[in-house]
Write a protein that holds these residues in place. Structure first.
Motif, PDB file in Angstrom:
ATOM      1  N   ARG A   1       2.351   0.443  -1.140  1.00 47.35           N
ATOM      2  CA  ARG A   1       1.232   0.557  -2.079  1.00 47.35           C
ATOM      3  C   ARG A   1       0.371   1.785  -1.800  1.00 47.35           C
ATOM      4  O   ARG A   1      -0.710   1.917  -2.361  1.00 47.35           O
ATOM      5  CB  ARG A   1       0.350  -0.697  -2.018  1.00 47.35           C
ATOM      6  CG  ARG A   1       1.057  -1.968  -2.426  1.00 47.35           C
ATOM      7  CD  ARG A   1       1.695  -1.847  -3.785  1.00 47.35           C
ATOM      8  NE  ARG A   1       0.725  -1.469  -4.824  1.00 47.35           N
ATOM      9  CZ  ARG A   1       1.055  -1.026  -6.017  1.00 47.35           C
ATOM     10  NH1 ARG A   1       2.324  -0.838  -6.339  1.00 47.35           N
ATOM     11  NH2 ARG A   1       0.115  -0.734  -6.909  1.00 47.35           N
ATOM     12  N   SER A   2       0.836   2.674  -0.938  1.00 49.18           N
ATOM     13  CA  SER A   2       0.092   3.917  -0.730  1.00 49.18           C
ATOM     14  C   SER A   2       0.526   4.924  -1.791  1.00 49.18           C
ATOM     15  O   SER A   2       1.634   4.858  -2.327  1.00 49.18           O
ATOM     16  CB  SER A   2       0.343   4.482   0.670  1.00 49.18           C
ATOM     17  OG  SER A   2       1.613   5.104   0.741  1.00 49.18           O
TER      18      SER A   2
ATOM     19  N   THR B   1      -3.471   3.013   1.959  1.00 49.26           N
ATOM     20  CA  THR B   1      -4.027   4.360   1.852  1.00 49.26           C
ATOM     21  C   THR B   1      -4.664   4.783   3.168  1.00 49.26           C
ATOM     22  O   THR B   1      -4.495   5.934   3.611  1.00 49.26           O
ATOM     23  CB  THR B   1      -5.082   4.410   0.730  1.00 49.26           C
ATOM     24  OG1 THR B   1      -4.446   4.084  -0.512  1.00 49.26           O
ATOM     25  CG2 THR B   1      -5.712   5.790   0.627  1.00 49.26           C
TER      26      THR B   1
ATOM     27  N   GLU C   1      -3.885  -2.010  -1.231  1.00 46.14           N
ATOM     28  CA  GLU C   1      -3.831  -0.572  -1.519  1.00 46.14           C
ATOM     29  C   GLU C   1      -4.773   0.204  -0.605  1.00 46.14           C
ATOM     30  O   GLU C   1      -4.443   1.303  -0.147  1.00 46.14           O
ATOM     31  CB  GLU C   1      -4.188  -0.324  -2.978  1.00 46.14           C
ATOM     32  CG  GLU C   1      -3.129  -0.798  -3.952  1.00 46.14           C
ATOM     33  CD  GLU C   1      -3.592  -0.740  -5.398  1.00 46.14           C
ATOM     34  OE1 GLU C   1      -2.722  -0.665  -6.296  1.00 46.14           O
ATOM     35  OE2 GLU C   1      -4.819  -0.792  -5.639  1.00 46.14           O
TER      36      GLU C   1
ATOM     37  N   MET D   1      -9.195  -0.537  -6.489  1.00 43.62           N
ATOM     38  CA  MET D   1      -8.273  -0.469  -5.361  1.00 43.62           C
ATOM     39  C   MET D   1      -8.260  -1.825  -4.675  1.00 43.62           C
ATOM     40  O   MET D   1      -9.295  -2.295  -4.196  1.00 43.62           O
ATOM     41  CB  MET D   1      -8.705   0.637  -4.394  1.00 43.62           C
ATOM     42  CG  MET D   1      -7.767   0.830  -3.212  1.00 43.62           C
ATOM     43  SD  MET D   1      -8.290   2.187  -2.104  1.00 43.62           S
ATOM     44  CE  MET D   1      -7.522   3.580  -2.911  1.00 43.62           C
TER      45      MET D   1
ATOM     46  N   LEU E   1      -5.080   5.812  -7.751  1.00 38.31           N
ATOM     47  CA  LEU E   1      -5.427   5.746  -6.332  1.00 38.31           C
ATOM     48  C   LEU E   1      -5.932   7.090  -5.810  1.00 38.31           C
ATOM     49  O   LEU E   1      -6.890   7.152  -5.042  1.00 38.31           O
ATOM     50  CB  LEU E   1      -4.216   5.287  -5.517  1.00 38.31           C
ATOM     51  CG  LEU E   1      -3.740   3.856  -5.773  1.00 38.31           C
ATOM     52  CD1 LEU E   1      -2.541   3.531  -4.898  1.00 38.31           C
ATOM     53  CD2 LEU E   1      -4.860   2.862  -5.520  1.00 38.31           C
TER      54      LEU E   1
END
Length: 347
Positions: free
Chosen positions: A7-8, A181, A177, A173, A20
């Motif tokens: 999910r990055s 990140t 996520e 976000m 994102l």
């Protein structure tokens, strides 16, 4: 690993990637990064001063590594007591990932051979990566909960603030996520700069006329950083997937093809650069691809440039007579990243 990193933004296309990146980009815009210059300068000078009595140092271990690691920890507001353990955890993750990359590369090169006889299994690398990813995730989830109750002046607080003020479906976000990140930024926030400083200083020592020119004219430092990025690219190769069928250089690439883009080769393209194999710190037309391009252009590019320029200024000030000591150079055995294990120097 898939749950954490999947999910990055590194592994996503628009519109998910765009959403994102838009949330994160404000924390790494040039104006905000420039405000970090005094801290970066102070740390660079301190690291050199620490080695000044001995008149020698390992430029990687004593300088190029602690500089970006400390700065990214500062940017994230990592508490001082947590930093040694977190640094060890990140290093363990990098080493396990490297072992898997090398194993996969060797297996790919041995297609058609008796791989059982020539290639050893990856051992516990997968388990180590899974365990370190879980430990990193747990730590960051804990830090996020702390920041929700006790905001600070750091990246996580900024991201939480943006997420809390965003409208449903816009720049939102999730916790997963945010964790992915944060892990990406913590790990990627070190690698490029470590290699840029190490490779760059080595290139300057191997080109004494360029080094002397830089010592005489410090205004060329910014230009020199761009040339060092081009000349000995820290990230040599990036993997990509061809979305639609494409013809390149007389070759047909079907849709969904997995390809490798060799940034280092692009940065030595004679159709793009005059005398591409020459180190020219005065080069003006220098639109290299060392930090990528397009939507996935390196988010931390401004920070990497700032750290490298302040590193050069500190070395030029405290160690103008920098030179290699005896011994063979040890390069990290990585087909994607070009960087030194160590760089012993004296001054």
């Amino acid at each position: 690993m898939e749950r954490v990193f999947g999910r990055s933004m590194l592994h996503l296309d628009p519109p998910e990637h765009t959403r994102l990146r838009r949330v994160v980009s404000g924390s790494f815009n040039p104006r905000r990064i420039e405000r970090m210059r005094p801290l970066v300068r102070q740390l660079a000078h301190y690291l050199i001063e620490e080695a000044s009595d001995a008149r020698e140092m390992d430029l990687i271990t004593d300088f190029a590594y602690p500089l970006p690691v400390t700065i990214i920890f500062e940017r994230f507001g990592i508490p001082f007591p947590d930093r040694p353990a977190l640094a060890r955890l990140i290093r363990r993750h990098r080493e396990a990932r490297l072992a898997l990359v090398l194993e996969k590369t060797r297996r790919s090169s041995d297609l058609g051979k008796d791989t059982q006889a020539t290639v050893s299994p990856p051992g516990g690398s997968v388990q180590i990566m899974e365990r370190t990813a879980a430990e990193l995730r747990d730590y960051l989830e804990h830090l996020i909960r702390v920041r929700q109750h006790t905001p600070g002046e750091d990246v996580l607080t900024e991201l939480l603030d943006i997420a809390s003020r965003s409208e449903p479906g816009k720049d939102k976000m999730s916790t997963a996520e945010l964790v992915g990140t944060a892990m990406l930024l913590l790990i990627a926030g070190q690698e490029t700069t470590i290699n840029l400083i190490g490779n760059g200083v080595l290139a300057l020592m191997r080109h004494p006329r360029a080094y002397e020119r830089l010592k005489d004219d410090r205004s060329l430092v910014g230009n020199a950083v761009e040339e060092l990025l081009r000349y000995d690219t820290p990230i040599q190769v990036v993997p990509r997937v061809v979305r639609d069928p494409l013809d390149v250089g007389g070759h047909h690439l079907p849709g969904d093809s997995e390809i490798l883009l060799v940034l280092a080769a692009a940065n030595r393209d004679p159709d793009r650069f005059d005398d591409p194999d020459e180190l020219d710190i005065t080069r003006r037309e220098n639109h290299h691809l060392a930090l990528g391009g397009g939507p996935h252009y390196c988010l931390g590019g401004h920070l990497a440039r700032l750290e490298a320029s302040e590193a050069l200024h500190a070395l030029l000030h405290y160690a103008p007579g920098l030179r290699l000591t005896d011994g063979d150079l040890q390069w990290r055995p990585n087909p994607f990243l070009r960087g030194l294990e160590s760089l012993p120097v004296c001054f």
